[in-house]
Motif scaffolding. Sequence first.
Motif, mmCIF file in Angstrom:
data_model
loop_
_atom_site.group_PDB
_atom_site.id
_atom_site.type_symbol
_atom_site.label_atom_id
_atom_site.label_comp_id
_atom_site.label_asym_id
_atom_site.label_seq_id
_atom_site.Cartn_x
_atom_site.Cartn_y
_atom_site.Cartn_z
ATOM 1 N N GLY A 122 0.891 -1.190 0.045
ATOM 2 C CA GLY A 122 0.070 -0.011 0.001
ATOM 3 C C GLY A 122 0.629 1.108 0.117
ATOM 4 O O GLY A 122 0.082 2.291 0.219
ATOM 5 N N VAL A 123 1.991 1.345 -0.522
ATOM 6 C CA VAL A 123 2.792 2.242 -0.299
ATOM 7 C C VAL A 123 2.525 3.143 -1.534
ATOM 8 O O VAL A 123 2.737 4.619 -1.514
ATOM 9 N N PHE A 124 1.966 2.724 -2.464
ATOM 10 C CA PHE A 124 1.684 3.668 -3.596
ATOM 11 C C PHE A 124 0.057 3.512 -3.731
ATOM 12 O O PHE A 124 -0.617 2.590 -3.533
ATOM 13 N N ASP A 125 -0.680 4.748 -3.980
ATOM 14 C CA ASP A 125 -1.793 4.970 -3.753
ATOM 15 C C ASP A 125 -2.489 4.361 -5.320
ATOM 16 O O ASP A 125 -3.795 3.784 -5.278
ATOM 17 N N VAL A 126 -2.041 4.650 -6.337
ATOM 18 C CA VAL A 126 -2.400 4.289 -7.674
ATOM 19 C C VAL A 126 -1.296 3.495 -8.398
ATOM 20 O O VAL A 126 -0.200 3.869 -8.460
ATOM 21 N N LEU A 127 -1.650 2.442 -8.871
ATOM 22 C CA LEU A 127 -0.761 1.662 -9.868
ATOM 23 C C LEU A 127 -1.348 1.833 -11.378
ATOM 24 O O LEU A 127 -2.607 1.221 -11.419
ATOM 25 N N TRP A 128 -0.776 2.685 -11.948
ATOM 26 C CA TRP A 128 -1.446 2.949 -13.228
ATOM 27 C C TRP A 128 -1.314 1.854 -14.478
ATOM 28 O O TRP A 128 -0.537 0.964 -14.365
ATOM 29 N N GLU A 129 -2.696 1.710 -15.161
ATOM 30 C CA GLU A 129 -2.648 0.643 -16.108
ATOM 31 C C GLU A 129 -1.902 1.308 -17.328
ATOM 32 O O GLU A 129 -1.830 2.684 -17.337
ATOM 33 N N ASP A 130 -1.576 0.800 -18.595
ATOM 34 C CA ASP A 130 -1.161 1.566 -19.532
ATOM 35 C C ASP A 130 -2.116 2.195 -20.300
ATOM 36 O O ASP A 130 -3.359 1.768 -20.435
ATOM 37 N N ASP A 131 -1.786 3.427 -20.721
ATOM 38 C CA ASP A 131 -2.932 4.276 -21.400
ATOM 39 C C ASP A 131 -3.880 4.818 -20.610
ATOM 40 O O ASP A 131 -4.847 5.445 -21.146
ATOM 41 N N GLU A 132 -3.914 4.696 -19.171
ATOM 42 C CA GLU A 132 -4.766 5.076 -18.500
ATOM 43 C C GLU A 132 -4.976 6.755 -18.296
ATOM 44 O O GLU A 132 -3.988 7.445 -18.450
ATOM 45 N N VAL A 133 -6.197 7.181 -18.334
ATOM 46 C CA VAL A 133 -6.619 8.480 -18.187
ATOM 47 C C VAL A 133 -7.086 9.064 -17.164
ATOM 48 O O VAL A 133 -7.792 8.314 -16.231
ATOM 49 N N PHE A 134 -6.664 10.095 -16.658
ATOM 50 C CA PHE A 134 -7.151 10.760 -15.360
ATOM 51 C C PHE A 134 -7.037 12.048 -15.596
ATOM 52 O O PHE A 134 -6.625 12.620 -16.518
ATOM 53 N N GLN A 135 -7.748 12.926 -14.546
ATOM 54 C CA GLN A 135 -8.097 14.369 -14.725
ATOM 55 C C GLN A 135 -7.137 14.936 -13.821
ATOM 56 O O GLN A 135 -6.751 14.726 -12.682
ATOM 57 N N VAL A 136 -6.560 16.339 -14.080
ATOM 58 C CA VAL A 136 -5.969 17.388 -13.520
ATOM 59 C C VAL A 136 -6.686 18.486 -13.515
ATOM 60 O O VAL A 136 -6.501 19.295 -14.428
ATOM 61 N N GLY A 137 -7.913 18.722 -12.662
ATOM 62 C CA GLY A 137 -8.647 19.800 -12.987
ATOM 63 C C GLY A 137 -9.488 19.435 -14.120
ATOM 64 O O GLY A 137 -10.184 18.450 -14.406
ATOM 65 N N GLU A 138 -9.302 20.523 -15.230
ATOM 66 C CA GLU A 138 -9.925 20.326 -16.494
ATOM 67 C C GLU A 138 -8.961 19.699 -17.593
ATOM 68 O O GLU A 138 -9.452 19.622 -18.717
ATOM 69 N N LEU A 139 -7.795 19.337 -17.037
ATOM 70 C CA LEU A 139 -6.884 18.773 -17.979
ATOM 71 C C LEU A 139 -6.938 17.205 -18.077
ATOM 72 O O LEU A 139 -7.244 16.738 -17.075
ATOM 73 N N GLU A 140 -6.832 16.935 -19.299
ATOM 74 C CA GLU A 140 -6.724 15.293 -19.407
ATOM 75 C C GLU A 140 -5.353 14.748 -19.344
ATOM 76 O O GLU A 140 -4.319 15.577 -20.042
ATOM 77 N N ALA A 141 -4.921 13.904 -18.654
ATOM 78 C CA ALA A 141 -3.571 13.331 -18.585
ATOM 79 C C ALA A 141 -3.606 11.684 -18.894
ATOM 80 O O ALA A 141 -4.731 11.187 -18.356
ATOM 81 N N ARG A 142 -2.583 11.369 -19.569
ATOM 82 C CA ARG A 142 -2.549 9.983 -20.209
ATOM 83 C C ARG A 142 -1.340 9.230 -19.583
ATOM 84 O O ARG A 142 -0.350 9.867 -20.044
ATOM 85 N N VAL A 143 -1.369 8.144 -19.206
ATOM 86 C CA VAL A 143 0.023 7.118 -18.868
ATOM 87 C C VAL A 143 0.312 6.523 -20.005
ATOM 88 O O VAL A 143 -0.548 5.949 -20.808
ATOM 89 N N MET A 144 1.813 6.766 -20.228
ATOM 90 C CA MET A 144 2.234 6.040 -21.481
ATOM 91 C C MET A 144 3.180 5.154 -20.886
ATOM 92 O O MET A 144 4.316 5.609 -20.297
ATOM 93 N N TRP A 145 3.324 3.922 -21.139
ATOM 94 C CA TRP A 145 4.549 3.075 -20.782
ATOM 95 C C TRP A 145 5.317 3.329 -21.760
ATOM 96 O O TRP A 145 5.540 3.197 -22.888
ATOM 97 N N LEU A 146 6.973 3.447 -21.076
ATOM 98 C CA LEU A 146 8.000 3.802 -21.644
ATOM 99 C C LEU A 146 9.254 2.767 -21.333
ATOM 100 O O LEU A 146 10.179 3.459 -20.584
ATOM 101 N N PRO A 147 9.079 1.551 -21.465
ATOM 102 C CA PRO A 147 10.043 0.792 -20.906
ATOM 103 C C PRO A 147 11.551 0.904 -21.534
ATOM 104 O O PRO A 147 11.571 1.468 -22.727
#
Length: 291
Positions: A122-147
């Motif tokens: 539980g040390v991380f609150d969120v473990l992102w999925e690839d290409d997951e989308v989340f909001q920063v206020g009205e901004l859309e943010a997308r997670v990109m896997w970069l291995p």
Amino acid sequence: MSSQPKPVIHPLFHSPTSTYQYLLADPTTLSAVIIDPVLDFDPSTGTISSSSADAILGLVRNEGYTVTHLLETHAHADHLTAAYYLKQQLGGKPKICIGKRITKVQTTFAEKYAVNKKELEGVFDVLWEDDEVFQVGELEARVMWLPGHTEDHVGYVIGENIFTGDSIFNPDVGSARCDFPGGDAHQLFQTSQALLSLPPHYKIYTGHDYPPGGDSGRAAPLPYTTVLEQQRLNKHLKEGTLEEEFVAWRKERDGGLGEPRLLHQALQVNIRGGRLPADGFLKVPVKGVKL
């Protein structure tokens, strides 16, 4: 995404580790995220301090931001993350977030450093999925896997900007090493191609900068260049670079590199999401003659 407001981006350079930290905010709602924050650590005395993180907090307060996420690109091997410290200072509300493959990295280094696995729960609150989308206020943010640099590495696409961590560096620096556990030069090349296929005007914000200096090199750190500039100028990965050539060069180069100065301390703290070991001790392996 063009109808969204443009994010306000504050690049903050941490000179002792050559790390770029970023504070990004939605100008409409003043919601904000902090990307790859750093704790100060003096290995000669074993002292941790928070001057860099406190400077971020001061900026947050001065601008009236509300921090919703503390975003990690990967488990860094060259600095200690300030994510947990910042979460505490911000009332425990921001979520500490990282890519889902951090669990593999935690397993690898828990074995190496004899970490009690309960300290990783539980040390991380969120473990992102690839290409997951989340909001920063009205901004859309997308997670990109970069291995490639590490297997857990992700970047964050927010507006016309991508925060790439250690997956690519400024054109006159080139690329990151691939010799950590789970690193892979072939994957890093493919990651670079994905980044360089983004629209040419997109800005690539790096996780580190090491200005070459000298008579012909720049002396000051630079937080970003455009995709187009990377395509034309990246000394390791510009257009026309062949994968086989890059991989051969990267493996030869990595074979001659030493360990990062804070490798062992950083990894033990960072797989814990920024927490110290329960007993307060960090382990440092000893090499050489067996006694």
